[in-house]
Design an enzyme around this catalytic site. Structure first.
Site, PDB file in Angstrom:
ATOM      1  N   HIS A   1       1.015  -1.276   0.216  1.00 10.39           N
ATOM      2  CA  HIS A   1       0.242  -0.096  -0.382  1.00 10.39           C
ATOM      3  C   HIS A   1       1.052   1.210  -0.152  1.00 10.39           C
ATOM      4  O   HIS A   1       2.208   1.689   0.636  1.00 10.39           O
ATOM      5  CB  HIS A   1      -0.954   0.145   1.293  1.00 10.39           C
ATOM      6  CG  HIS A   1      -1.129   1.151   1.334  1.00 10.39           C
ATOM      7  ND1 HIS A   1      -2.934   1.369   0.488  1.00 10.39           N
ATOM      8  CD2 HIS A   1      -1.489   2.487   1.489  1.00 10.39           C
ATOM      9  CE1 HIS A   1      -3.328   2.480   1.009  1.00 10.39           C
ATOM     10  NE2 HIS A   1      -2.513   3.664   1.090  1.00 10.39           N
TER      11      HIS A   1
ATOM     12  N   ARG B   1     -14.369  12.205   6.882  1.00 13.23           N
ATOM     13  CA  ARG B   1     -13.550  12.862   7.643  1.00 13.23           C
ATOM     14  C   ARG B   1     -13.544  14.137   6.311  1.00 13.23           C
ATOM     15  O   ARG B   1     -12.334  15.433   6.974  1.00 13.23           O
ATOM     16  CB  ARG B   1     -13.050  11.707   7.487  1.00 13.23           C
ATOM     17  CG  ARG B   1     -12.104  11.367   8.677  1.00 13.23           C
ATOM     18  CD  ARG B   1     -11.589  10.294   8.838  1.00 13.23           C
ATOM     19  NE  ARG B   1     -10.230  10.073   8.138  1.00 13.23           N
ATOM     20  CZ  ARG B   1      -9.204   9.829   8.089  1.00 13.23           C
ATOM     21  NH1 ARG B   1      -9.881   8.256   7.776  1.00 13.23           N
ATOM     22  NH2 ARG B   1      -8.117   9.974   8.060  1.00 13.23           N
TER      23      ARG B   1
ATOM     24  N   LYS C   1      -8.889  -1.642   5.590  1.00 14.73           N
ATOM     25  CA  LYS C   1      -9.321  -2.481   4.474  1.00 14.73           C
ATOM     26  C   LYS C   1      -7.955  -3.501   4.497  1.00 14.73           C
ATOM     27  O   LYS C   1      -8.639  -4.246   3.701  1.00 14.73           O
ATOM     28  CB  LYS C   1      -8.749  -1.300   3.644  1.00 14.73           C
ATOM     29  CG  LYS C   1     -10.554   0.035   3.474  1.00 14.73           C
ATOM     30  CD  LYS C   1      -9.865   0.470   2.432  1.00 14.73           C
ATOM     31  CE  LYS C   1      -9.054   1.985   3.644  1.00 14.73           C
ATOM     32  NZ  LYS C   1      -9.538   2.788   3.000  1.00 14.73           N
TER      33      LYS C   1
ATOM     34  N   SER D   1      -7.790   3.716   8.983  1.00  8.77           N
ATOM     35  CA  SER D   1      -8.858   3.656   7.697  1.00  8.77           C
ATOM     36  C   SER D   1      -8.191   2.573   6.490  1.00  8.77           C
ATOM     37  O   SER D   1      -8.965   1.604   5.852  1.00  8.77           O
ATOM     38  CB  SER D   1      -8.929   4.929   7.187  1.00  8.77           C
ATOM     39  OG  SER D   1      -8.673   4.718   5.098  1.00  8.77           O
TER      40      SER D   1
ATOM     41  N   ASP E   1     -15.396   1.852   6.995  1.00  5.40           N
ATOM     42  CA  ASP E   1     -14.371   2.762   6.430  1.00  5.40           C
ATOM     43  C   ASP E   1     -15.204   4.170   5.553  1.00  5.40           C
ATOM     44  O   ASP E   1     -14.437   5.374   5.084  1.00  5.40           O
ATOM     45  CB  ASP E   1     -13.075   2.801   5.847  1.00  5.40           C
ATOM     46  CG  ASP E   1     -11.773   3.270   5.592  1.00  5.40           C
ATOM     47  OD1 ASP E   1     -11.500   4.707   6.750  1.00  5.40           O
ATOM     48  OD2 ASP E   1     -11.964   3.432   4.986  1.00  5.40           O
TER      49      ASP E   1
HETATM   50  N1  URA Z   1      -6.126   6.410   2.812  1.00  5.75           N
HETATM   51  C1  URA Z   1      -6.473   5.647   3.206  1.00  5.75           C
HETATM   52  O1  URA Z   1      -7.161   4.762   2.484  1.00  5.75           O
HETATM   53  N2  URA Z   1      -7.797   6.376   4.547  1.00  5.75           N
HETATM   54  C2  URA Z   1      -6.701   7.649   4.908  1.00  5.75           C
HETATM   55  O2  URA Z   1      -7.405   8.104   6.208  1.00  5.75           O
HETATM   56  C3  URA Z   1      -6.444   8.256   4.092  1.00  5.75           C
HETATM   57  C4  URA Z   1      -5.321   7.973   2.493  1.00  5.75           C
END
Ligand code: URA
Length: 424
Positions: free
Chosen positions: A83, A169, A188, A184, A162
Site C-alpha cells: 500500500h 473526514r 481495508k 482507515s 471506513d
Molecule cells: N488513505 C486511506 O485509505 N485512508 C486515509 O485516511 C488516508 C489515505
C-alpha cells in the site's frame, strides 16, 4: 448502550474510550445509527487527542468487523500486498503486482481512486480499453488463483465503516490524523485477507506526510496494527519531493509502467519498485530476484495476463490528448527542484484527477516531465509537457506550476529515494 454524547465528552476532555464503547460506536455508525454531526465532533476530538495503541487496535478491529474479511486460504502461493500512502506519478503498483507474482508470491491488491493531487491506481488502469476495476469477490479470487495478481476496487462489503468515516473526514477537516489514517488504511488491508503487507510511506512536499518524523510515526503505527491483526507488515519510507518517473496522469502513467516492464523504466521508478519487491518477497518468504524477473520479461507477461483476465486489451492503443502545452526552462543550469505537489495539482487541473468522487477523469490528461532533478538544462529547453482534452484547462494548470521548478548553477547532490525501513 452508551450515549454518543458521553463518548464525545470523554474524548473532548482527553479521556480514553473503553473497548466496548468503541465497538458499539463504529458498528452503530456503520449501520447509520449515529448522526454525522455527532461522529464529526468525535472525529475532531480524536484529531486533537489521538487514540492510544489499545484504543486504536479496537477501533481498527471494529472497522474490519463492520464488513466481510476475504478468505485467501485457497490461493496456492503466499500472499503479500503493498500500500502506498499516495504520491505524484506513483504508478509502482502497476509494475510491482505482476513483478512479485512473477517471482512466486500472490498479490491481492484492492486499490483506490485518486482524490486531490495524488492519482489512483484504478483510474490509471481504466485508461486501458475494456479493463474492469469492479470484480465480485469470486472473480477477484479466480484472477488471483489463475494469474497470481489482481488489482481491483474494494467491494462495498469490505470495511464499510471506513467508507462512511472517510467520506465524513474528507468534509470535516479530520483526514490528517495519524490514528485515523492508520486505522482507515489498515482496516481495508486486514479485511482483504493478505498474509503480509509492505507499506510505502511517502515523505516530502508531494506526500500526505511532509515531515520524516510524521511519516515514521504513521509507519510505526500501521506496522504495529498489522502485526496485532496477524498480518506480517513492514514499511519503507520513500522520498516524494519530485514526481516518480516522468509521467503524471492516467494513460501516460500506464505507458510508463509498460515501458518499465519492458526494461526501459526511469531510474527512480525502478529503484523504488525493486526495493518494495525485495521487501515483499522477504515478508512472503520467497527467495527470488525481482531485478531478473523485470529484465527477462516475466513480469511483463504477468501484467498482460492480469489485464486480459480483467477484460482489458493490453495491445489496444491508449487514449491520446487533443491539446498540449510546453513549459520551458527560464535559464541554463541543472534542474534542482521539480515540485511534486505542483505537478500533481497541474495534472489534476488538466482533468487527470477529480474534485468530487463522482466526477469522471480524462484518461489522456496529465503532465510529462521531460527533465528531472539532476538533469542539465539549457535556456528555453522544454521541461514539462501538459496534456488535456480540454484546452480551457491549460491556463489553470500553468498557474499551478508557477515557482515549481528551480534551476541551479551546479549539479545537485544525488539522493537515495529509500529513506528508512521499519520492520515488524
Ligand atoms: N488513505 C486511506 O485509505 N485512508 C486515509 O485516511 C488516508 C489515505
Amino acid at each position: 448502550m452508551p450515549e454518543v454524547i458521553d463518548l464525545i465528552l470523554a474524548k473532548r476532555d482527553g479521556r480514553r474510550l473503553a473497548d466496548d464503547e468503541i465497538r458499539w460506536l463504529i458498528a452503530a455508525y456503520a449501520r447509520g445509527q449515529v448522526a454525522d454531526e455527532q461522529m464529526s465532533a468525535l472525529l475532531m476530538a480524536v484529531y486533537f487527542h489521538g487514540l492510544d495503541q489499545a484504543e486504536l487496535r479496537t477501533w481498527t478491529a471494529a472497522m474490519v468487523a463492520s464488513g466481510d474479511r476475504l478468505d485467501l486460504s485457497q490461493v496456492p502461493w503466499p500472499t503479500v500486498d503493498k500500500h502506498s500512502t499516495g504520491g505524484v506519478g506513483d504508478k509502482v503498483s502497476l509494475i510491482l503486482a505482476p513483478l512479485v507474482a512473477s517471482c512466486g508470491a500472490a498479490v491481492p491488491q484492492l486499490s483506490g481512486r485518486g482524490l486531490g493531487h495524488t492519482g489512483g491506481t484504478l483510474d490509471k488502469l481504466e485508461s486501458i480499453p475494456g479493463w474492469r476495476a469492479a470484480l465480485p469477490p469470486s472473480d477477484m479470487l479466480a484472477v488471483l488463483g489463475q494469474v497470481g495478481c489482481v488489482i481491483c476496487a474494494a467491494g462495498p462489503g469490505l470495511a464499510p465503516a471506513d467508507r462512511r468515516l472517510y467520506a465524513l473526514r474528507d468534509v470535516t477537516g479530520t483526514v490528517e490524523s495519524i490514528p485515523l489514517i492508520a486505522s482507515s488504511i489498515m482496516s481495508k488491508k486486514i479485511a482483504e485477507g493478505t498474509s503480509a503487507l509492505v507499506l510505502d510511506v511517502k515523505v516530502g512536499g508531494g506526500a500526505f506526510m511532509r515531515r520524516l518524523v510524521d511519516a515514521r510515526e504513521l509507519a510505526r503505527t500501521m506496522v504495529a496494527l498489522g502485526s496485532e491483526h496477524g498480518v506480517r507488515t513492514s514499511a519503507l519510507l520513500t522520498r516524494m519531493d519530485a514526481p516518480l518517473g516522468r509521467a503524471v496522469g492516467n494513460a501516460v502513467e500506464v505507458e510508463e509502467a509498460i515501458a518499465t516492464l519492458q526494461g526501459e523504466g526511469p531510474e527512480d521508478l525502478v529503484e523504488v519498485t525493486l526495493a518494495l519487491a525485495v521487501e515483499m518477497l522477504r515478508l512472503a518468504g520467497v527467495d527470488a530476484d525481482p531485478a531478473a524477473a523485470l529484465a527477462d520479461g516475466r513480469a511483463l507477461g504477468k501484467f498482460r495476463a492480469m489485464v486480459t483476465a480483467q477484460g482489458g486489451d493490453p495491445d489496444a492503443p491508449l487514449p491520446r490528448a487533443a491539446h498540449s502545452e510546453t513549459m520551458f526552462a527560464p535559464e541554463a543550469g541543472w534542474l534542482h527542484r521539480l515540485d511534486a505537489r505542483a505537478v500533481g495539482v497541474a495534472a489534476w487541473r488538466l482533468g487527470a484527477g477529480r474534485a468530487r468522487k463522482e466526477d469522471p477523469v480524462d484518461p489522456a490528461a496529465g503532465v510529462f516531465c521531460l527533465v528531472k532533478p539532476g538533469d542539465p538544462v539549457t535556456r528555453g529547453q522544454p521541461v514539462l509537457e501538459l496534456r488535456s482534452n480540454d484546452d480551457d484547462r491549460m491556463t489553470g494548470a500553468l498557474q499551478s506550476l508557477e515557482g515549481a521548478i528551480e534551476i541551479g548553477p551546479h549539479p545537485p547532490e544525488a539522493q537515495s529515494l529509500i529513506l528508512e525501513r521499519i520492520g515488524p
